[in-house]
Design an enzyme around this catalytic site. Structure first.
Site, PDB file in Angstrom:
ATOM      1  N   ARG A  23     -29.051  39.628   2.291  1.00  0.00           N
ATOM      2  CA  ARG A  23     -29.490  38.293   2.698  1.00  0.00           C
ATOM      3  C   ARG A  23     -30.281  37.591   1.520  1.00  0.00           C
ATOM      4  O   ARG A  23     -30.394  36.706   1.234  1.00  0.00           O
ATOM      5  CB  ARG A  23     -30.201  38.439   3.931  1.00  0.00           C
ATOM      6  CG  ARG A  23     -29.560  38.651   5.165  1.00  0.00           C
ATOM      7  CD  ARG A  23     -30.219  38.305   6.471  1.00  0.00           C
ATOM      8  NE  ARG A  23     -29.784  38.813   7.594  1.00  0.00           N
ATOM      9  CZ  ARG A  23     -28.796  38.308   8.667  1.00  0.00           C
ATOM     10  NH1 ARG A  23     -28.278  37.018   8.147  1.00  0.00           N
ATOM     11  NH2 ARG A  23     -28.373  38.704   9.555  1.00  0.00           N
ATOM     12  N   PHE A  74     -14.882  37.667   2.961  1.00  0.00           N
ATOM     13  CA  PHE A  74     -16.181  38.187   3.682  1.00  0.00           C
ATOM     14  C   PHE A  74     -17.303  37.767   2.758  1.00  0.00           C
ATOM     15  O   PHE A  74     -17.288  38.678   1.702  1.00  0.00           O
ATOM     16  CB  PHE A  74     -15.957  39.628   4.244  1.00  0.00           C
ATOM     17  CG  PHE A  74     -17.401  39.832   5.185  1.00  0.00           C
ATOM     18  CD1 PHE A  74     -16.956  39.902   6.576  1.00  0.00           C
ATOM     19  CD2 PHE A  74     -18.533  39.900   4.540  1.00  0.00           C
ATOM     20  CE1 PHE A  74     -18.133  39.936   7.651  1.00  0.00           C
ATOM     21  CE2 PHE A  74     -19.672  40.124   5.651  1.00  0.00           C
ATOM     22  CZ  PHE A  74     -19.381  40.105   7.195  1.00  0.00           C
ATOM     23  N   ASP A  76     -17.413  29.453  11.065  1.00  0.00           N
ATOM     24  CA  ASP A  76     -16.198  30.021  10.927  1.00  0.00           C
ATOM     25  C   ASP A  76     -15.191  29.705  12.139  1.00  0.00           C
ATOM     26  O   ASP A  76     -14.541  28.725  12.106  1.00  0.00           O
ATOM     27  CB  ASP A  76     -16.831  31.652  11.147  1.00  0.00           C
ATOM     28  CG  ASP A  76     -15.517  32.739  10.711  1.00  0.00           C
ATOM     29  OD1 ASP A  76     -14.550  32.326  10.099  1.00  0.00           O
ATOM     30  OD2 ASP A  76     -15.653  33.801  11.340  1.00  0.00           O
ATOM     31  N   GLU A 120     -26.951  25.116   9.117  1.00  0.00           N
ATOM     32  CA  GLU A 120     -26.146  26.355   9.487  1.00  0.00           C
ATOM     33  C   GLU A 120     -25.617  26.728   7.961  1.00  0.00           C
ATOM     34  O   GLU A 120     -25.104  26.184   7.203  1.00  0.00           O
ATOM     35  CB  GLU A 120     -25.267  25.840  10.492  1.00  0.00           C
ATOM     36  CG  GLU A 120     -24.133  27.267  10.700  1.00  0.00           C
ATOM     37  CD  GLU A 120     -24.906  28.368  11.428  1.00  0.00           C
ATOM     38  OE1 GLU A 120     -25.732  28.896  10.803  1.00  0.00           O
ATOM     39  OE2 GLU A 120     -24.412  28.843  12.274  1.00  0.00           O
ATOM     40  N   ASP A 121     -25.619  28.075   7.962  1.00  0.00           N
ATOM     41  CA  ASP A 121     -25.228  28.714   6.758  1.00  0.00           C
ATOM     42  C   ASP A 121     -23.558  28.528   6.695  1.00  0.00           C
ATOM     43  O   ASP A 121     -22.935  28.529   5.664  1.00  0.00           O
ATOM     44  CB  ASP A 121     -25.677  30.279   6.373  1.00  0.00           C
ATOM     45  CG  ASP A 121     -25.381  31.169   7.782  1.00  0.00           C
ATOM     46  OD1 ASP A 121     -25.044  30.517   8.783  1.00  0.00           O
ATOM     47  OD2 ASP A 121     -25.631  32.263   7.508  1.00  0.00           O
TER      48      ASP A 121
HETATM   49  C1  PRP Z   1     -23.101  34.010  11.802  1.00  0.00           C
HETATM   50  C2  PRP Z   1     -23.317  32.518  11.149  1.00  0.00           C
HETATM   51  C3  PRP Z   1     -22.806  31.626  11.970  1.00  0.00           C
HETATM   52  C4  PRP Z   1     -21.851  32.251  12.932  1.00  0.00           C
HETATM   53  C5  PRP Z   1     -20.589  31.791  12.512  1.00  0.00           C
HETATM   54  O1  PRP Z   1     -24.232  34.442  12.256  1.00  0.00           O
HETATM   55  O2  PRP Z   1     -24.680  32.641  10.672  1.00  0.00           O
HETATM   56  O3  PRP Z   1     -24.193  31.520  12.853  1.00  0.00           O
HETATM   57  O4  PRP Z   1     -21.997  33.555  12.594  1.00  0.00           O
HETATM   58  O5  PRP Z   1     -19.478  32.111  13.292  1.00  0.00           O
HETATM   59  P1  PRP Z   1     -18.803  31.354  14.022  1.00  0.00           P
HETATM   60  O6  PRP Z   1     -18.569  29.981  13.655  1.00  0.00           O
HETATM   61  O7  PRP Z   1     -17.571  31.984  14.310  1.00  0.00           O
HETATM   62  O8  PRP Z   1     -19.426  31.147  15.717  1.00  0.00           O
HETATM   63  P2  PRP Z   1     -24.324  35.830  12.914  1.00  0.00           P
HETATM   64  O9  PRP Z   1     -23.983  35.791  14.466  1.00  0.00           O
HETATM   65  O10 PRP Z   1     -23.873  36.753  11.795  1.00  0.00           O
HETATM   66  O11 PRP Z   1     -25.952  35.931  12.802  1.00  0.00           O
HETATM   67  P3  PRP Z   1     -26.870  35.806  11.425  1.00  0.00           P
HETATM   68  O12 PRP Z   1     -26.988  34.211  11.243  1.00  0.00           O
HETATM   69  O13 PRP Z   1     -28.201  36.262  12.183  1.00  0.00           O
HETATM   70  O14 PRP Z   1     -26.424  36.712  10.485  1.00  0.00           O
END
Ligand code: PRP
Length: 177
Positions: free
Chosen positions: A165, A152, A103, A99-100
């Site tokens: 991205r 952010f 949060d 996972e990137d």
């Molecule tokens: C972002 C990120 C994680 C998630 C983290 O994804 O890549 O998957 O939010 O947030 P959290 O811990 O509060 O759940 P996003 O929904 O923006 O989708 P993306 O990866 O397609 O940009």
């Protein structure tokens, strides 16, 4: 939010060096065992590519999921679901989720709970950027690239409204007043 500027937080070389260290840790832990490595789209795609190319086989399989959460702006809400589920079965397999960013933790809490219910043999999480101070539900990362408190961030897979991205480094967005 209108973007005033992007301020670099982690440079390309710094990221590559850290990802190499994480891959070494992961290789040492699994030591050639069968492993399913799961990319959480879209944000993790670049980290996933750089990490998996450094994993030692011979038994590494890769798969992809995409999640969505409702009622979100810059942060998740508690309602997470699959947009795209795995194609592989994880039952009885060692699974590493890549996972990137973690949060609030809602996305990973959901995904890890799903995979646990499918009776993965083991379940671990590799996260590039851990925003632990923002956690609303407990999620533990087994491998962490960087710990970050605020801001952010975009780049290296991470977006703001689908932009940035493709950048090879990670930047903080500085908004206009
Ligand atoms: C972002 C990120 C994680 C998630 C983290 O994804 O890549 O998957 O939010 O947030 P959290 O811990 O509060 O759940 P996003 O929904 O923006 O989708 P993306 O990866 O397609 O940009």
């Amino acid at each position: 939010m209108r973007v005033k500027e992007l301020r670099q937080v982690y440079g390309e070389e710094q990221i590559q060096a850290r990802v190499a260290e994480m891959a070494a840790e992961i290789n040492a832990l699994y030591n050639g065992e069968d492993l399913v490595v799961v990319c959480v789209l879209k944000g993790a795609f670049m980290f996933f590519g750089d990490l998996t190319r450094r994993l030692q086989g011979p038994q590494v399989e890769i798969d992809f999921v995409r999640l969505t959460s409702y009622g979100r702006s810059a942060a998740s809400s508690g309602t997470v679901s699959f947009v795209k589920d795995l194609e592989l079965s994880v039952a009885g397999r060692h699974v590493l989720v890549v996972e990137d960013i973690v949060d609030t933790g809602y996305s990973m809490e959901f995904l890890l709970r799903q995979f646990a219910a499918r009776e993965a043999k083991s379940l671990r999480l590799a996260v590039l950027v851990d925003k632990q101070e923002r956690r609303e539900v407990p999620v533990h990362a087994d491998f962490t690239g960087f710990a970050l408190s605020g801001g952010f961030i975009v780049g290296y897979g991470l977006d703001y409204a689908e932009r940035y991205r493709e950048l090879p480094a990670i930047f903080e967005i500085i908004p206009e007043d």
